[in-house]
Enzyme design. Structure first.
Site, PDB file in Angstrom:
ATOM      1  CE1 TYR A  51      -4.355   1.269  -0.402  1.00 18.37           C
ATOM      2  CE2 TYR A  51      -4.505  -1.139   0.582  1.00 18.37           C
ATOM      3  CZ  TYR A  51      -5.029   0.036  -0.029  1.00 18.37           C
ATOM      4  OH  TYR A  51      -6.227  -0.063  -0.339  1.00 18.37           O
ATOM      5  CG  ASP A 197      -6.487  10.618 -24.806  1.00 16.51           C
ATOM      6  OD1 ASP A 197      -5.617   9.763 -24.688  1.00 16.51           O
ATOM      7  OD2 ASP A 197      -7.597  10.341 -24.684  1.00 16.51           O
ATOM      8  CE  LYS A 226      -5.834   2.177 -25.878  1.00 17.61           C
ATOM      9  NZ  LYS A 226      -6.852   3.317 -25.673  1.00 17.61           N
ATOM     10  NE  ARG A 232      -5.294  -4.164 -20.243  1.00 15.67           N
ATOM     11  CZ  ARG A 232      -5.597  -3.863 -21.667  1.00 15.67           C
ATOM     12  NH1 ARG A 232      -6.741  -2.730 -21.611  1.00 15.67           N
ATOM     13  NH2 ARG A 232      -5.162  -4.504 -22.614  1.00 15.67           N
TER      14      ARG A 232
HETATM   15  C1  LIG Z   1      -7.854   3.609 -25.221  1.00 15.67           C
HETATM   16  C2  LIG Z   1      -8.251   5.183 -24.896  1.00 15.67           C
HETATM   17  C3  LIG Z   1      -8.584   5.844 -23.642  1.00 15.67           C
HETATM   18  C4  LIG Z   1      -8.806   4.854 -22.654  1.00 15.67           C
HETATM   19  O1  LIG Z   1      -7.876   3.902 -21.946  1.00 15.67           O
HETATM   20  P1  LIG Z   1      -8.211   2.992 -21.187  1.00 15.67           P
HETATM   21  O2  LIG Z   1      -7.169   2.402 -20.375  1.00 15.67           O
HETATM   22  O3  LIG Z   1      -9.104   1.780 -21.738  1.00 15.67           O
HETATM   23  O4  LIG Z   1      -9.303   3.530 -19.691  1.00 15.67           O
HETATM   24  C5  LIG Z   1      -8.526   7.141 -23.538  1.00 15.67           C
HETATM   25  N1  LIG Z   1      -8.474   7.783 -24.516  1.00 15.67           N
HETATM   26  C6  LIG Z   1      -8.269   7.401 -25.674  1.00 15.67           C
HETATM   27  C7  LIG Z   1      -8.262   8.509 -27.136  1.00 15.67           C
HETATM   28  C8  LIG Z   1      -8.042   6.156 -26.097  1.00 15.67           C
HETATM   29  O5  LIG Z   1      -8.001   5.646 -27.278  1.00 15.67           O
END
Ligand SMILES: *Cc1c(COP(=O)(O)O)cnc(C)c1O
Length: 413
Positions: A51, A197, A226, A232
């Site tokens: 924690y 983003d 990604k 993750r």
């Molecule tokens: C995949 C994605 C997210 C969210 O990611 P998670 O880990 O699935 O919550 C946010 N913004 C964009 C543009 C994404 O492609």
């Protein structure tokens, strides 16, 4: 030892099945990748036991001497990788990273511009079914009908009309480079904050094949799983002036204890992404994407925007087969061992559950070592399935060919 001594065969057999699925099928979901054994090892480490609410050297619990070094290392590596002032590596996901930024910099009811979901934006950019769309007043900008690229004139008009507190750039299904510079200019013109983003393209930025938004945006968020090929999770980069507000928004504002095993795996991934070989990887992702798009066009598919300059493409199925939906195409391809997802195309007449399109990505197959010749082969396999989506014997033949192709590019032993 208080732990059970019998092995949980029921669960571990399922994990073995998933290893087999990942090894023997084509993984073409644009938001997925294969992490390295080192990332998996860190994710499976004893750091999961700790924690560590708070931030390095300011924790609520004791015993965080080692964890502090882990999180400091992750923050240092990611700041260096992207040239950022400050990093928060605690977001459990990309969605949480974005929510943390909104919580830090917006008030309920504030006006925000984001890319329309049905033109490639993300749920967290103001979808009515997402908390972002319920708390903030989002307005969507779109792609042009002619070249299907972000309509910068419309974006500027909307900014002048609505005077947003923030403009969000970034997408989940957009096959072109997003240039941060003109968006920065619009933000300056209307006095808006700029959130970029980079969830999908963080690896392409780290690998030097897409422009880095860090010098232009006030805040950059991304996912680590990604194109960046880590565990993750999410990360936020920002200018020093926003650091305190953003850290406070993530904890205690939004999350509880950080996942330090995942943060350790993020540190591993940031190091891997700073290796010169990652630049080759990022460039090969794009070359593969372009080779796959060209070969699909040769099979009679229409590519949204005419092609791609990133890791993904959007296929409009209608010119190929007016009756074939994205939903049915996804199901047939899955049966043949080709995993990808249905996706709306701009101004799609069908619903998001049916769709007229497919989204196809190359990060995973590129990690496997596939190159342009394999992309041509994959386009041929996709076309064969979609010419006969209900022909079970053809699907079985393609399934075998997919298995043979994948066996030449083993991922996990
Ligand atoms: C995949 C994605 C997210 C969210 O990611 P998670 O880990 O699935 O919550 C946010 N913004 C964009 C543009 C994404 O492609």
């Amino acid at each position: 030892m208080a732990w059970p001594t019998d092995r949980d065969d029921e669960l571990f057999a399922l994990i073995d099945n998933e290893i087999d699925r990942q090894n023997t099928g084509l993984q073409l979901i644009a938001s997925e990748n294969f992490t390295s054994p080192a990332v998996l090892e860190a994710t499976g480490s004893v750091l999961t036991n700790k924690y560590s609410e708070g931030y390095p050297h300011k924790r609520y619990y004791g015993g965080n001497q080692v964890v502090d070094e882990v999180e400091d290392l992750a923050r240092r590596r990611v700041c260096e990788l992207f040239g950022a002032d400050h990093a928060n590596v605690q977001p459990h996901s990309g969605a949480n990273a974005n929510l943390g930024v909104y919580l830090a910099l917006l008030e309920a009811g504030d006006t925000v511009l984001g890319m329309s979901l049905d033109h490639g934006g993300h749920l967290t950019h103001g979808s009515p079914v997402n908390i972002s769309g319920r708390i903030y007043d989002f307005h969507g900008y779109r792609v042009t009908p002619s070249d299907e690229r972000i309509d910068m004139d419309q974006l500027r008009d909307l900014a002048l009309e609505h005077r947003p507190k923030m403009i969000v750039a970034g997408a989940t299904a957009y096959p072109r480079i997003i240039d941060p510079e003109p968006i920065r200019q619009i933000c300056d013109e209307v006095g808006a904050l700029f959130l970029f983003d980079a969830a999908h393209i963080a690896g392409l930025i780290a690998g030097g094949v897409h422009p880095n938004p860090v010098p232009y945006a006030d805040v950059v968020t991304f996912t680590t799983h990604k194109t960046l090929r880590g565990p993750r999770g999410g990360t936020i980069l920002c200018r020093s002036d926003y650091a305190a507000a953003i850290d406070k928004a993530i904890f205690p504002g939004l999350q509880g204890g950080p996942l330090e095993h995942v943060i350790a795996a993020k540190a591993v991934a940031f190091r891997e992404a700073s290796d010169p070989s990652f630049r080759d990887y990022a460039a090969q992702i794009v070359r593969n994407s372009q080779a796959l798009a060209a070969a699909l066009a040769g099979e009679g598919f229409r590519l949204v925007s005419g092609g791609t300059d990133n890791h993904l493409m959007l296929v409009d199925l209608r010119p190929f087969d007016a009756d074939l939906t994205g939903k049915d195409a996804q199901i047939a391809l899955d049966a043949a061992g080709i995993t990808l997802n249905k996706n709306t195309v701009p101004d799609d007449p069908r619903s998001p559950f049916v769709t007229s399109g497919l989204r196809i990505g190359t990060p995973s197959v590129t990690t496997q070592g596939m190159g342009e010749p394999e992309m041509v082969e994959i386009a041929g396999l996709i076309a064969r399935v979609l010419r006969a989506p209900s022909d079970e014997s053809e699907l079985a033949v393609v399934r075998d060919e997919v298995r043979t192709l994948c066996s030449k590019f083993p991922v996990y032993g």
